[in-house]
Design a protein around this motif. Structure first.
Motif, PDB file in Angstrom:
ATOM      1  N   TYR A 102     -18.920 -81.104 -62.746  1.00  7.12           N
ATOM      2  CA  TYR A 102     -19.916 -81.487 -61.732  1.00  7.12           C
ATOM      3  C   TYR A 102     -19.211 -81.755 -60.407  1.00  7.12           C
ATOM      4  O   TYR A 102     -18.167 -82.401 -60.364  1.00  7.12           O
ATOM      5  CB  TYR A 102     -20.658 -82.765 -62.138  1.00  7.12           C
ATOM      6  CG  TYR A 102     -21.131 -82.804 -63.567  1.00  7.12           C
ATOM      7  CD1 TYR A 102     -22.229 -82.051 -63.982  1.00  7.12           C
ATOM      8  CD2 TYR A 102     -20.487 -83.607 -64.508  1.00  7.12           C
ATOM      9  CE1 TYR A 102     -22.664 -82.090 -65.295  1.00  7.12           C
ATOM     10  CE2 TYR A 102     -20.922 -83.665 -65.821  1.00  7.12           C
ATOM     11  CZ  TYR A 102     -21.998 -82.901 -66.215  1.00  7.12           C
ATOM     12  OH  TYR A 102     -22.430 -82.947 -67.509  1.00  7.12           O
ATOM     13  N   PRO A 109     -24.742 -85.727 -62.117  1.00  7.37           N
ATOM     14  CA  PRO A 109     -25.521 -86.627 -62.970  1.00  7.37           C
ATOM     15  C   PRO A 109     -25.805 -87.990 -62.341  1.00  7.37           C
ATOM     16  O   PRO A 109     -26.811 -88.623 -62.658  1.00  7.37           O
ATOM     17  CB  PRO A 109     -24.636 -86.776 -64.216  1.00  7.37           C
ATOM     18  CG  PRO A 109     -23.865 -85.504 -64.276  1.00  7.37           C
ATOM     19  CD  PRO A 109     -23.588 -85.150 -62.854  1.00  7.37           C
ATOM     20  N   SER A 113     -29.033 -90.267 -62.972  1.00  8.56           N
ATOM     21  CA  SER A 113     -28.761 -91.200 -64.072  1.00  8.56           C
ATOM     22  C   SER A 113     -27.966 -92.394 -63.565  1.00  8.56           C
ATOM     23  O   SER A 113     -27.049 -92.240 -62.748  1.00  8.56           O
ATOM     24  CB  SER A 113     -27.968 -90.517 -65.199  1.00  8.56           C
ATOM     25  OG  SER A 113     -28.699 -89.441 -65.755  1.00  8.56           O
ATOM     26  N   LEU A 118     -24.440 -93.047 -68.146  1.00  8.99           N
ATOM     27  CA  LEU A 118     -23.399 -92.034 -68.264  1.00  8.99           C
ATOM     28  C   LEU A 118     -22.162 -92.550 -68.995  1.00  8.99           C
ATOM     29  O   LEU A 118     -21.479 -91.792 -69.690  1.00  8.99           O
ATOM     30  CB  LEU A 118     -23.008 -91.532 -66.869  1.00  8.99           C
ATOM     31  CG  LEU A 118     -24.135 -90.875 -66.064  1.00  8.99           C
ATOM     32  CD1 LEU A 118     -23.655 -90.544 -64.662  1.00  8.99           C
ATOM     33  CD2 LEU A 118     -24.650 -89.625 -66.766  1.00  8.99           C
TER      34      LEU A 118
END
Length: 338
Positions: A102, A109, A113, A118
């Protein structure tokens, strides 16, 4: 006849399992009843378990993890005192470790999130089997508030011993941040005055405290095993995030390349994980973390030196005295302003 025998075997096994669970519950209840207790910062009682203060609701989980969790050599544990930059450290560690999957600008994320989703707490990940079944996300990344001496044996094992990153915040700001969180974060918690909370704090009655035991445990281990325990200071990370993010990346085995530095990736991750950015994301403005804490309560100020707006000179003198009595001679110092 065979079906009757099968049903009998299943019934016996179920009864035996239920009996073991009942026995475990009885042992747990007996243990709780035997522990010293104090009124907690919220509506929960705090119990002195294995030398640290903990709500009874968490002791069962801590016992299970301590007895059964098996660390791996490439595991990475993030350790903190409550309200010492836990959320920030989770965001940074996750983004640095998973940056090959990412990038900060492409559907990261963290944009959808909460960092605690995570990077689960150890007992949450263990009970949900996130840590044991999700092999695709190796190395495993999890967090804990446990003091060093109370960690599962396999985490501390010289033969296995996963890497531990400890983030330490000065005791003055830690107290103020904790007081705001535990008294203002949820409507279901009873308010606690600043004076009452402070009296408990300097006596060591604080979640996973005393704070001096917590800090010194990881500090000493970082001096003895620097290859296994990285001791970061919240104030240093605030003052020079790039330098200490590079230290973090190196320690967890994913150092930044020269190309990544030239491209400004470290600065991008720093901006993505900053409290100002995380606070403004929709995912952190709504919803709850745990059973009753609101996500937005995780992002207050994150400043160094905010304690001066709350602590009286007498309070400061009392806290100074505790720190000197409990921590003098170990070489651990604190920045209380930038």
């Amino acid at each position: 006849m065979e079906n009757d025998q099968t049903r009998a075997t299943i019934t016996t096994a179920t009864t035996s399992s239920s009996s073991k669970e009942a026995d475990h519950d009885d042992c747990h209840d007996l243990l709780i009843a035997s522990l010293p207790k104090e009124k907690g910062w919220s509506s929960h009682q705090l119990y002195l378990y294995q030398g640290f203060w903990c709500p009874s609701v968490l002791i069962r989980e801590e016992m299970a993890v301590h007895q059964h969790f098996q660390a791996r050599q490439n595991d990475i544990a993030l350790a903190t005192n409550p309200k010492s930059g836990t959320t920030w450290l989770k965001a940074l560690a996750f983004s640095i470790l998973r940056r090959q999957h990412y990038t900060p600008s492409q559907n990261h994320p963290l944009l959808t999130s909460n960092p605690h989703t995570l990077v689960p707490f150890l007992f949450q990940g263990f009970l949900d089997q996130d840590l044991t079944s999700n092999i695709a996300h190796s190395p495993r990344l999890f967090s804990t508030h446990l003091p060093y001496h109370a960690l599962p044996p396999s985490i501390k094992s010289c033969a296995i011993g996963c890497r531990i990153v400890y983030l330490c915040r000065n005791p003055y700001d830690t107290f103020i941040s904790a007081w705001h969180f535990f008294t203002k974060a949820s409507d279901s918690l009873e308010p606690l005055s600043l004076n009452d909370a402070f009296d408990m704090y300097i006596r060591g009655v604080f979640g996973y405290g005393p704070f001096w035991v917590h800090m010194l445990g990881y500090w000493k281990e970082s001096l003895e095993r620097p290859q296994k325990v990285l001791f970061l200071k919240y104030e240093d990370l605030k003052d020079n995030p790039i330098l200490h993010m590079k230290r973090l990346a190196e320690f967890i085995g994913v150092p930044f390349s020269i190309e990544e530095e030239k491209e400004g990736l470290i600065e991008e991750i720093s901006r993505l994980c900053s409290i100002n950015n995380l606070r403004e994301l929709d995912v952190n403005k709504t919803g709850k973390f745990g059973s009753h804490f609101e996500n937005k309560a995780l992002f207050r100020k994150g400043e160094v030196g905010d304690w001066v707006n709350y602590l009286t000179p007498e309070m400061v003198e009392r806290l100074d005295k505790v720190i000197q009595e409990k921590m003098d001679g170990f070489g651990l110092t604190f920045k209380t302003s930038l």
